[in-house]
Design a protein around this motif. Structure first.
Motif, mmCIF file in Angstrom:
data_model
loop_
_atom_site.group_PDB
_atom_site.id
_atom_site.type_symbol
_atom_site.label_atom_id
_atom_site.label_comp_id
_atom_site.label_asym_id
_atom_site.label_seq_id
_atom_site.Cartn_x
_atom_site.Cartn_y
_atom_site.Cartn_z
ATOM 1 N N MET A 121 0.709 -1.264 -0.052
ATOM 2 C CA MET A 121 -0.021 0.064 -0.235
ATOM 3 C C MET A 121 0.834 1.134 0.047
ATOM 4 O O MET A 121 0.556 2.178 -0.505
ATOM 5 N N GLU A 122 2.079 1.248 0.727
ATOM 6 C CA GLU A 122 2.699 2.458 0.674
ATOM 7 C C GLU A 122 3.705 2.562 -0.621
ATOM 8 O O GLU A 122 3.708 3.684 -1.115
ATOM 9 N N GLU A 123 3.939 1.529 -1.165
ATOM 10 C CA GLU A 123 4.284 1.569 -2.586
ATOM 11 C C GLU A 123 3.294 2.050 -3.603
ATOM 12 O O GLU A 123 3.256 2.997 -4.472
ATOM 13 N N LEU A 124 2.131 1.653 -3.229
ATOM 14 C CA LEU A 124 1.038 2.063 -4.158
ATOM 15 C C LEU A 124 0.660 3.536 -3.996
ATOM 16 O O LEU A 124 0.389 4.269 -4.941
ATOM 17 N N LYS A 125 0.782 3.829 -2.655
ATOM 18 C CA LYS A 125 0.653 5.373 -2.403
ATOM 19 C C LYS A 125 1.685 5.974 -3.131
ATOM 20 O O LYS A 125 1.479 7.164 -3.704
ATOM 21 N N GLN A 126 3.109 5.538 -3.087
ATOM 22 C CA GLN A 126 4.153 6.337 -3.641
ATOM 23 C C GLN A 126 3.980 6.491 -5.390
ATOM 24 O O GLN A 126 4.272 7.421 -5.982
ATOM 25 N N CYS A 127 3.437 5.163 -5.640
ATOM 26 C CA CYS A 127 3.152 5.058 -7.252
ATOM 27 C C CYS A 127 2.234 6.174 -7.683
ATOM 28 O O CYS A 127 2.389 6.591 -8.419
ATOM 29 N N ARG A 128 0.914 6.295 -6.781
ATOM 30 C CA ARG A 128 -0.052 7.079 -6.994
ATOM 31 C C ARG A 128 0.557 8.556 -7.055
ATOM 32 O O ARG A 128 0.235 9.430 -7.964
ATOM 33 N N LEU A 129 1.455 8.909 -6.023
ATOM 34 C CA LEU A 129 2.246 10.069 -5.999
ATOM 35 C C LEU A 129 2.985 10.470 -7.236
ATOM 36 O O LEU A 129 3.030 11.664 -7.840
#
Length: 818
Positions: A121-129
């Motif tokens: 999810m953190e990675e997803l968050k960073q990817c989203r960012l």
């Protein structure tokens, strides 16, 4: 459930309690039952705010007791169920523990799995960012991309040296694209770098122009060579068109060359291969297509630089720079190498460079309006023409080889035709060629002088023998000769002339051809060509050939036979002059009766040579006579003469007879003159021999011996060694000696002294001075050697007589001088 009985008990309280208070307490109790403990504060406060809190406490206690009783009743009622529930609960506790353990284990597993999920999810968050950032960046880049593309295009154009498109790209970038993203810092940097880029483009384009100028300076030779090849191809094409009109002249030339076998394969000083004139008839090779200047030179640097400077508003600066540099290059091109005159290649390279220069300028004139104009080009051409003509005048004067001069003329004609094709005036070059023509004539004369010398030196001075009709016809084809009597004679027979006659005749025709070669392509009329050829031929005859003949005649080792043959040869060459006239007429098509036609002076030349040969014969004969006379060995004091003439004189007479026998082929007058001259010279030499100072005494016997020698000479004269003399004409050569000897031998002084000075005098040819000298020699001899011993009785009278005669002779001499 517990609340119902409490309310009924309370209502049984004393009636003194008011209903209002009871209802209020009841309400509070209900709130206590139903309200969350966190919200009891306001309810309890309302109890303490009143005065009946004690009563309320009582009711509250009563309420608690009622509730406890109700709970107890309920518990009693539900006890067994409770026990059963406890039992079940205990059972459930074990299961609950198991469940707890399972839940704990599941929780542990879930926690472990959730950590990965949280990381994802953190990675997803960073990817989203990042996705949001990328999207924003793409939006910004979409705005900046045209600018960057234009900048990249600009860099690529500059890297590939496409400076003019780069300048256009820079203009679009500056006015169209950069204003849309001007708030970015890199755009400001780009805006600031635009002036530098323009200056860089300007400098690079100027550098390209300099490289172009240097390149065309180095390759102008090749450019000019190509242009001259194109002009040559055009000339060849024109020659093909006019070929029928020239066939006759060329056929005449080939016929003459076919008849020059006497000279060998390469004896002609101006053979066909040396002429430098391209004979279209003989060219069988197909011409390769010659590229134009635009194929050899890339003019794009000039165009680009011109456009760039025009766009930058500096066109005038560019034009001035270009013209200045090209003027400098023109001066370098027009500077001829010091050894240019040594080979034709030097001249060709010089012309190629000049042609290449002006071909480039002409191309620039027609493809870039305004960069150069016609006035500028005419100014350059005037300068080039004056310098070129001056250089050619100087260097051509060093040329001593007529082949090189002729090749130079052809090269100048091609040079002029090439530049004329580009619109440059070249009439001054043709005027120069007329000057070079005179020099060419001089070099031809020098070369033919060597040819004539070789012919004369190698000639055997003997009539040409022929043994067959084929050889006879071949010789007649080489030299115009016709003799009906000779044709009737059987083979073998001889032509009267030696080999140098046909060889000289052929070389004169070769000289005429050489002159004709130079006149080709000079745009001269037939009359002018004819006049030039005739004047040059006259110089060849009157100066060159005449000089060679004179030198050949006056050589020390030339004998009488050679001199006789030279006279015969020049006679036939003189007769051939009319055929030379016809030959010139045939190749120039100018009739000899034309008003301004120059006549050939060959007749005079050969007559002069013949007269010189005749004089040389006379001189040679006299020298031979003198050589014989040097062998004379008289005994001037001899008492008696010999029985016959002196040996030296007999040999001399024999030599003269054999010599005059050779003169049979000479014209009669020449032979007669030679014979008369020889007899006169012999007579004078004998007279000088008799009177020379070294002979101081002379006896009568010696005088009689001398008389025998003179009689031998007279006998030779009477024998007619050369036909054609009338009567005793030849004997008159010895009349002076005869009268002098008769006077002394007959001692007839009385007659001499009496008749002296009269036309009918017997001793008219006896000079008193001569007689006195001889008499003095005899007087001295008489005194010392007693010459007159046979007259002893009259010796004294004789001496007196001699003295008297001598005295009278002196008187005659003195009276003659006075």
């Amino acid at each position: 459930w517990g609340a119902g009985p409490g309310r009924a008990g309370a209502m049984a309280e004393p009636e003194a309690e008011s209903l209002e208070t009871a209802s209020e307490h009841e309400r509070i109790l209900r709130e206590v039952d139903s309200t969350d403990t966190a919200c009891l504060g306001p309810t309890l406060r309302s109890v303490y705010d009143g005065e009946e809190h004690g009563r309320f406490m009582e009711k509250l206690d009563a309420r608690i007791r009622n509730q406890d009783r109700e709970i107890e009743k309920m518990c009693n009622f539900h006890y067994q169920g409770f026990v059963d529930a406890i039992t079940e609960f205990l059972k459930v506790r074990a299961e609950a523990q198991k469940l707890k353990n399972q839940v704990t284990d599941t929780n542990r597993k879930l926690q472990m799995e959730s950590k990965k999920l949280v990381g994802a999810m953190e990675e997803l968050k960073q990817c989203r960012l990042q996705q949001r950032n990328i999207s924003a960046t793409m939006d910004k880049l979409t705005q900046c991309l045209p600018v960057l593309e234009m900048d990249s295009k600009l860099r690529e154009q500059m890297k590939s040296k496409r400076h003019y498109p780069a300048l256009k790209t820079l203009e679009h970038l500056e006015h169209t694209y950069l204003p849309q993203v001007s708030h970015y810092r890199f755009c400001k940097v780009m805006v600031d770098s635009i002036p530098n880029l323009r200056e860089e483009i300007k400098e690079v384009s100027m550098s390209d122009l300099k490289d172009f100028l240097e390149s065309i300076r180095k390759h102008s030779d090749k450019i000019g060579e190509t242009a001259m090849k194109q002009a040559q191809q055009q000339r060849n094409l024109d020659s093909l068109m006019s070929q029928p009109s020239k066939t006759g002249g060329r056929r005449l030339k080939r016929d003459a060359c076919a008849n020059s076998d006497l000279e060998g394969k390469n004896s002609s000083p101006m053979s066909e291969q040396d002429s430098g004139i391209l004979d279209v008839e003989d060219e069988e090779e197909e011409e390769e297509e010659v590229p134009g200047a635009q194929e050899l030179v890339d003019f794009s640097p000039v165009y680009r630089c011109l456009h760039i400077y025009s766009v930058l508003g500096a066109r005038e600066t560019f034009e001035n720079y270009y013209r200045k540099q090209r003027r400098k290059q023109a001066r370098l091109v027009l500077q001829p190498p010091s050894n240019m005159h040594e080979t034709l290649g030097g001249y060709r390279k010089y012309f190629n460079q000049i042609v290449g220069f002006f071909v480039v300028e002409d191309h620039i004139l027609h493809t870039t309006p305004g960069l150069v104009d016609r006035a500028y080009l005419e100014e350059l051409w005037d300068m080039a023409l004056s310098k070129t003509i001056a250089a050619l005048r100087t260097h051509s004067s060093y040329c001593s080889d007529p082949s090189l001069v002729l090749d130079l003329k052809n090269l100048i004609v091609l040079f002029a035709d090439t530049l004329q094709g580009y619109g440059f005036p070249v009439h001054q070059l043709f005027d120069l060629l007329l000057e070079i023509r005179d020099q060419y004539g001089e070099t031809l004369l020098k070369k033919w002088a060597g040819v004539f010398r070789n012919i004369l030196d190698s000639d055997n001075y003997s009539p040409i023998p022929v043994v067959s009709e084929e050889l006879y016809q071949k010789m007649v084809g080489q030299f115009p000769f016709h003799d009906a009597e000779l044709e009737k004679q059987p083979f073998p027979k001889k032509f009267p002339f030696s080999e140098f006659v046909p060889r000289v005749y052929i070389q004169i025709k070769e000289f005429i051809y050489a002159c004709l070669k130079f006149s080709e392509d000079l745009h001269l009329s037939s009359t002018e060509v004819d006049d030039m050829i005739r004047k040059s031929t006259n110089l060849l005859l009157t100066r060159t050939l005449s000089g060679c003949l004179q030198n050949a005649i006056k050589k020390r080792n030339v004998g009488l036979t050679e001199l006789v043959q030279i006279i015969i040869n020049t006679t036939h060459l003189e007769k051939s002059c009319q055929f030379l006239e016809e030959f010139i007429t045939s190749i120039t098509s100018v009739l000899p009766e034309t008003v301004h036609t120059t006549k050939l002076y060959g007749t005079t030349t050969f007559k002069d040579a013949r007269h010189t040969a005749e004089e040389e014969i006379y001189t040679n004969l006299n020298q031979k006579i003198d050589q014989f006379l040097q062998l004379a060995d008289y005994d001037w004091m001899a008492v008696e003469p010999g029985a016959q003439a002196s040996d030296y004189l007999v040999d001399l007479i024999a030599f003269l007879r054999s010599t005059f026998a050779v003169f049979t082929h000479l014209p009669g007058k020449v032979a007669q003159t030679a014979c008369m001259s020889a007899c006169k010279h012999l007579s004078m030499s004998l007279m000088q021999l008799l009177l020379e100072a070294e002979v101081r005494q002379l006896s009568l016997g010696a005088l009689r011996q001398f008389n025998l020698d003179v009689e031998e000479c007279e006998q030779f004269a009477r024998s007619g060694p050369v036909p054609g003399f009338q009567g005793d004409t030849l004997q008159l050569a010895f009349i002076d000696l005869r009268q002098l000897l008769d006077l002394f031998l007959q001692w007839d002084w009385s007659t001499y002294l009496a008749d002296y000075g009269q036309p009918t005098c017997k001793y008219l040819r006896v000079n008193p001075t001569t007689a006195l000298v001889l008499l003095e020699k005899m007087k001295d001899s008489s005194r010392k050697n007693n010459v007159f011993a046979q007259f002893r009785k009259n010796e004294r009278d004789k001496q007196k007589l001699i003295e008297s005669v001598a005295k009278q002779l002196r008187s005659l001499i003195n009276s003659h001088h006075s």
